[in-house]
Scaffold this motif. Sequence first.
Motif, PDB file in Angstrom:
ATOM      1  N   TYR A   1     107.638 -23.487  52.295  1.00 51.94           N
ATOM      2  CA  TYR A   1     106.285 -23.956  52.605  1.00 51.94           C
ATOM      3  C   TYR A   1     105.307 -23.617  51.482  1.00 51.94           C
ATOM      4  O   TYR A   1     104.602 -24.489  50.971  1.00 51.94           O
ATOM      5  CB  TYR A   1     105.803 -23.354  53.925  1.00 51.94           C
TER       6      TYR A   1
ATOM      7  N   VAL B   1     107.052 -30.502  54.725  1.00 55.83           N
ATOM      8  CA  VAL B   1     106.759 -29.234  55.425  1.00 55.83           C
ATOM      9  C   VAL B   1     106.775 -29.422  56.941  1.00 55.83           C
ATOM     10  O   VAL B   1     107.176 -28.521  57.677  1.00 55.83           O
ATOM     11  CB  VAL B   1     105.433 -28.583  54.958  1.00 55.83           C
ATOM     12  N   THR B   2     106.389 -30.613  57.417  1.00 51.46           N
ATOM     13  CA  THR B   2     106.408 -30.885  58.866  1.00 51.46           C
ATOM     14  C   THR B   2     107.848 -30.831  59.392  1.00 51.46           C
ATOM     15  O   THR B   2     108.097 -30.320  60.479  1.00 51.46           O
ATOM     16  CB  THR B   2     105.792 -32.269  59.178  1.00 51.46           C
TER      17      THR B   2
ATOM     18  N   VAL C   1      97.938 -27.526  54.268  1.00 55.27           N
ATOM     19  CA  VAL C   1      98.191 -28.270  53.032  1.00 55.27           C
ATOM     20  C   VAL C   1      96.831 -28.756  52.511  1.00 55.27           C
ATOM     21  O   VAL C   1      96.560 -28.732  51.307  1.00 55.27           O
ATOM     22  CB  VAL C   1      99.137 -29.472  53.289  1.00 55.27           C
TER      23      VAL C   1
ATOM     24  N   ALA D   1     102.411 -37.967  61.569  1.00 52.75           N
ATOM     25  CA  ALA D   1     103.814 -37.546  61.386  1.00 52.75           C
ATOM     26  C   ALA D   1     104.506 -37.322  62.729  1.00 52.75           C
ATOM     27  O   ALA D   1     105.695 -37.589  62.879  1.00 52.75           O
ATOM     28  CB  ALA D   1     103.864 -36.278  60.543  1.00 52.75           C
ATOM     29  N   GLU D   2     103.756 -36.862  63.736  1.00 58.80           N
ATOM     30  CA  GLU D   2     104.338 -36.587  65.054  1.00 58.80           C
ATOM     31  C   GLU D   2     104.451 -37.839  65.926  1.00 58.80           C
ATOM     32  O   GLU D   2     105.249 -37.877  66.860  1.00 58.80           O
ATOM     33  CB  GLU D   2     103.499 -35.527  65.786  1.00 58.80           C
TER      34      GLU D   2
ATOM     35  N   TYR E   1      96.819 -36.408  59.552  1.00 51.72           N
ATOM     36  CA  TYR E   1      98.095 -36.323  58.814  1.00 51.72           C
ATOM     37  C   TYR E   1      99.216 -35.865  59.745  1.00 51.72           C
ATOM     38  O   TYR E   1     100.254 -36.513  59.864  1.00 51.72           O
ATOM     39  CB  TYR E   1      97.982 -35.329  57.652  1.00 51.72           C
ATOM     40  N   LEU E   2      98.998 -34.724  60.395  1.00 52.84           N
ATOM     41  CA  LEU E   2     100.027 -34.161  61.282  1.00 52.84           C
ATOM     42  C   LEU E   2     100.252 -35.070  62.491  1.00 52.84           C
ATOM     43  O   LEU E   2     101.397 -35.320  62.884  1.00 52.84           O
ATOM     44  CB  LEU E   2      99.609 -32.769  61.756  1.00 52.84           C
TER      45      LEU E   2
ATOM     46  N   ARG F   1     103.837 -25.553  63.342  1.00 53.28           N
ATOM     47  CA  ARG F   1     103.674 -26.844  62.664  1.00 53.28           C
ATOM     48  C   ARG F   1     102.210 -27.210  62.429  1.00 53.28           C
ATOM     49  O   ARG F   1     101.847 -27.711  61.369  1.00 53.28           O
ATOM     50  CB  ARG F   1     104.368 -27.947  63.478  1.00 53.28           C
ATOM     51  N   THR F   2     101.350 -26.931  63.412  1.00 49.77           N
ATOM     52  CA  THR F   2      99.928 -27.288  63.291  1.00 49.77           C
ATOM     53  C   THR F   2      99.285 -26.593  62.096  1.00 49.77           C
ATOM     54  O   THR F   2      98.702 -27.237  61.229  1.00 49.77           O
ATOM     55  CB  THR F   2      99.167 -26.865  64.567  1.00 49.77           C
TER      56      THR F   2
ATOM     57  N   SER G   1     100.873 -27.709  58.560  1.00 46.96           N
ATOM     58  CA  SER G   1     100.498 -29.013  58.005  1.00 46.96           C
ATOM     59  C   SER G   1      99.006 -29.063  57.675  1.00 46.96           C
ATOM     60  O   SER G   1      98.603 -29.634  56.672  1.00 46.96           O
ATOM     61  CB  SER G   1     100.862 -30.139  58.974  1.00 46.96           C
TER      62      SER G   1
ATOM     63  N   PHE H   1     103.618 -33.471  52.892  1.00 45.30           N
ATOM     64  CA  PHE H   1     103.235 -33.367  54.308  1.00 45.30           C
ATOM     65  C   PHE H   1     104.449 -33.555  55.212  1.00 45.30           C
ATOM     66  O   PHE H   1     104.683 -32.775  56.126  1.00 45.30           O
ATOM     67  CB  PHE H   1     102.182 -34.417  54.669  1.00 45.30           C
TER      68      PHE H   1
END
Length: 523
Positions: A7, A212-213, A228, A454-455, A450-451, A221-222, A225, A209
Amino acid sequence: RFQACVYFASVFQAMSCGIHYLASVFMAVTPNFLCGIPGNVSSVLFYNSTESSIEDIWTLWTSAENYIVVQLENGEIWELNQCSRSKREVSLDLAYEYKGNKSIFSCSDGFLYDDTKWKSTVVTQWDLVCDQEWLAKLIQPTFMLGVLIGAVIFGDIADRLGRQRVIWFTSAGQFVFGIAVAFTFDYYSFVIVRFFLAMVSSGYLVVAFVYVTEFVGIKARTWASMHVHAFFAMGIMVVALVGFLVRTWWVYQIFLSIATLPFVLCCWMLPETPFWLLSEEKYEDAQKVINIMARWNKVSTPCKVSELCSVQQDDVVSGRTGDNDMSSTKKHNILDLFCNWHIARRTITVWLIWFTGSLGYYVFSLSSVSLGGNEYLNLFLIGAVELPCYIIACIGMDKLGRRNTLIPFLILSALICVLIMFIPQDFNILIILANMAGKFSIGVAFGLIYLYTAELYPTIVRSLAVGSGSMMCRVGSVVAPFCVYLRSVWIFMPLLLVGIMALLSGVLTIMLPETLGKPLTNT
């Protein structure tokens, strides 16, 4: 321990993205300037002040409308403006006001620049003033265009070839193109090399992103991400610091590029993510990575990929036909984000949030230039103000959920836009505070998306989803300066547009699912 090492190595390089995105703030600055003169100066007159050289006049210079009167050693008297010069026909005595005949000439002898703040910038190097001024204004938009294209291209490549290879290529590219920018020989080569630098910087940020996720567990995770962004903001602070210390543009560019050299030297050690390897059915490679993780983290219980995947594989085998066999190797593209109405609605909403976040972020930032004072300190604070905003976002995302944090902050930024319209214009401090509050609230939404993106999408199109979202975000950053120009139509027009977009995004977000505590989907 393993995840922490991966990370911090990955996000350290994210600083270089912040550095290169904002580098042109000081590299392409236009200092005070005047038309050059054909000879040696004996005396200079500016209103009532007489000096022996033009360098002594710059401290008195207040407006581009002003002109300077100079007397040459051969007795000629010239009036110098920014983009023209005129020779007085009658040169009896040196006076500021003159009613006689003058011959007007173009600036064929180049320009004189005020080098008290900046010894050299790209503007002074290639005379990007007057008729060439539009070239200087194109430097940042062309960079953002590169960022836009890079986000899509590298997001797609990362889904096809793997995250690891793209991280190797883009981080090495940032260093190589970053150094190359300093040695460009003319304006066009400078813009082209910076365009490539923008592509790899954007590509790195998007893939980092996702990378690392996929490595960090649900528990962290929160924060992982979101921070970053904090390292990106630290890159902005590095630009302010280096800009303050180094005042020659090419030396400044070299220092900024060297800042992340340690990562380039060790990035080849980073492994591929098990998520991507599993999605590509490379089970042995995935097992190797998981074994290394177990060894680093001192986990005694062995983790077998075959056991984890057995249920999933049984389902696939039982339902597989010849057609499905072909589809398992299918390459995914942007149309997969619109494969049905349910996913298409999700994609449109996510893209709108990306666009609004970027538009609001830059409109509030451009409005904050009226703060005045020290520009280095201002840029440093612009970076620093983002750090608490991400901490608040993290706490909200973990306690309330992604969607339940996003909705109030989008609607709050819309309300702040309306509030600023009702503050009297002479209440300067109140207007500045309200602008900072607006930037803070849109910053929370901007960091969170961003996160959340990705989710919301499965592994096979995750990089593509984040990359296309980042593309919409760059469209927002390209539109933002034009939005600010609308102040000439009505002073509150930019705020009105941001407010409407933020409110619309906030309402549409209600239809998105909550992803807090849910495992990442694979298909």
